[in-house]
Design an enzyme around this catalytic site. Structure first.
Site, PDB file in Angstrom:
ATOM      1  N   ASP A  24       0.860  -1.175   0.000  1.00  0.00           N
ATOM      2  CA  ASP A  24       0.000   0.000   0.000  1.00  0.00           C
ATOM      3  C   ASP A  24       0.900   1.230   0.000  1.00  0.00           C
ATOM      4  O   ASP A  24       1.489   1.592   1.023  1.00  0.00           O
ATOM      5  CB  ASP A  24      -0.897  -0.023   1.237  1.00  0.00           C
ATOM      6  CG  ASP A  24      -1.773   1.229   1.356  1.00  0.00           C
ATOM      7  OD1 ASP A  24      -1.655   2.138   0.506  1.00  0.00           O
ATOM      8  OD2 ASP A  24      -2.562   1.306   2.318  1.00  0.00           O
ATOM      9  N   CYS A  62      -8.575   5.420  10.586  1.00  0.00           N
ATOM     10  CA  CYS A  62      -8.848   4.163   9.868  1.00  0.00           C
ATOM     11  C   CYS A  62      -7.776   3.118  10.170  1.00  0.00           C
ATOM     12  O   CYS A  62      -7.354   2.376   9.276  1.00  0.00           O
ATOM     13  CB  CYS A  62      -8.943   4.406   8.366  1.00  0.00           C
ATOM     14  SG  CYS A  62     -10.318   5.470   7.902  1.00  0.00           S
TER      15      CYS A  62
END
Length: 411
Positions: free
Chosen positions: A199, A365
């Site tokens: 990511d 998150c």
């Protein structure tokens, strides 16, 4: 402020808008601002070349197609992919990760296999693997970090073994700012015949990424984190892997031929880009890549490191404020996450907002990381190359007053 930095700030219309007079924007890890060249590139596409790419044989559509595929070529070079067909345009990093989970993992992970993720992952790099693990009866394995520095100890990588099929990890943590040694992790994964998913949402804005040098199997990122429009993201994957995968979505343009009963699919990359594509977003991403190349990552890294050091050293001098993560400013990639004794992070953000300072507050998150660190919520200031020393100094002046503004009487 130097003339170079002033020229850079002049490239960003949002800072000169009357509505934003005095704004200090320290929420760059959530989304960056856009320079005029990106806004103009998107506007010009819709003014001059707007048509459905890849579908029409008339001149306007062919120009739209050329713009779209030219953008793919630029992004390919930006991350040093071997060929442009290894770049798949998506909506964002989240969609890219879900594409990998559904189109690759669901076909290659079996009962008893393992998927390794780090404790610092964004939910977007956790939820897809939870889904795959449940569906395929595989095991989700957590690579945990040192609670003081955020660094994953070498011993944790011993959890990657012959049962591991996928290792998925953030290049840079959106909470800790730590840069993970993804090239070494890729080597360990490949040694165990696993693939690595990276990511790169927080990495691509801050330093030069070379997917071939890393030997990444998959690398994902979002345009809006590095000056491009929202709604456009990328999935890089090695061509051989893409060729072996089934489509994630099915519909228009990703097909070669359809009968009543069957279909054959288009070649990579179009096999993974069903429906009308976001050509305007892709054009904006191309402009963002070109702008960052012009600014230069050497300047970006040096300037952001300098600001981060100034901010961290300043916070250390303020009582009752604790920073999260590595003590070395160069390990933060522009991200400084902190708490203030007795003040909820939401209150920190609200109070600073009254001073026209934009910071993020919450779990970012990354709730498993928060639970691991026993920090359900934090405040986060994230810097980028258009921020200034003056802004950092003003931030420090204001954040030092938060407790008194909340009614605390200091010693």
């Amino acid at each position: 402020m130097s003339s170079v930095l002033q020229d850079i700030r002049n490239d960003f219309p949002i800072f000169s808008a009357k509505e934003n007079e005095g704004l200090i924007y320290f929420d760059n890890a959530a989304t960056s601002q856009r320079p005029k060249c990106v806004i103009d590139a998107v506007s010009d596409f819709y003014k001059k070349n707007n048509a459905n790419p890849l579908r029409g044989l008339y001149g306007l559509s062919m120009r739209a197609t050329e713009d779209y595929e030219s953008s793919r070529e630029t992004v390919s070079k930006f991350v040093n992919a071997k060929e442009s067909s290894e770049i798949i345009f998506t909506r964002n990093a989240t969609e890219s990760l879900n594409l990998i989970a559904y189109a690759y993992a669901m076909e290659n992970v079996n009962e008893g296999d393992e998927i390794a993720v780090s404790i610092m992952e964004h939910h977007s790099n956790i939820l897809p693997w939870q889904m795959v693990s449940r569906a395929k009866k595989a095991k989700l394995v957590w690579l945990e970090c040192d609670k003081e520095t955020g660094v994953i100890p070498d011993s944790e990588y011993q959890k990657i073994n012959e049962k591991t099929k996928i290792v998925s990890i953030a290049h840079v943590s959106n909470v800790l700012g730590i840069t993970n040694p993804v090239k070494e992790i890729a080597r360990i994964a490949h040694k165990n015949n696993a693939v690595i998913v990276i990511d790169g949402a927080q990495a691509v804005p801050h330093f030069k990424v070379d997917v071939q040098d890393i030997d990444a199997d998959f690398y994902v990122f979002s345009g809006h984190k590095f000056l491009a429009p929202t709604g456009i993201g990328c999935l890089y994957a090695k061509r051989a892997i893409l060729d072996s995968m089934s489509p994630f979505l099915r519909g228009g343009e990703m097909i070669e031929y359809v009968t009543r009963d069957t279909a054959t699919y288009a070649e990579v990359p179009h096999k993974f880009e069903a429906g009308t594509v976001n050509a305007g977003g892709a054009v904006g991403m191309k402009a963002a890549c070109n702008y960052l190349e012009k600014i230069g990552f050497d300047f970006i890294e040096k300037h952001v490191d300098s600001l981060t050091g100034l901010l961290l050293e300043g916070i250390k001098k303020i009582p009752h404020i604790k920073t999260i993560g590595h003590p070395d400013y160069s390990k933060h990639c522009g991200i400084v996450t902190f708490t203030i004794d007795g003040v909820h992070p939401h209150d920190i953000a609200s109070i600073l907002d009254t001073e026209k300072i934009a910071v993020r507050a919450g779990h970012h998150c990354a709730q498993p990381l928060g639970a691991y660190l026993n920090l359900p919520a934090t405040a986060r200031a994230s810097l980028y190359f258009y921020n200034t020393e003056e802004e950092v100094n003003l931030f420090l002046e204001k954040v030092a007053k938060v407790r008194s503004w909340m009614g605390f009487k200091e010693d």
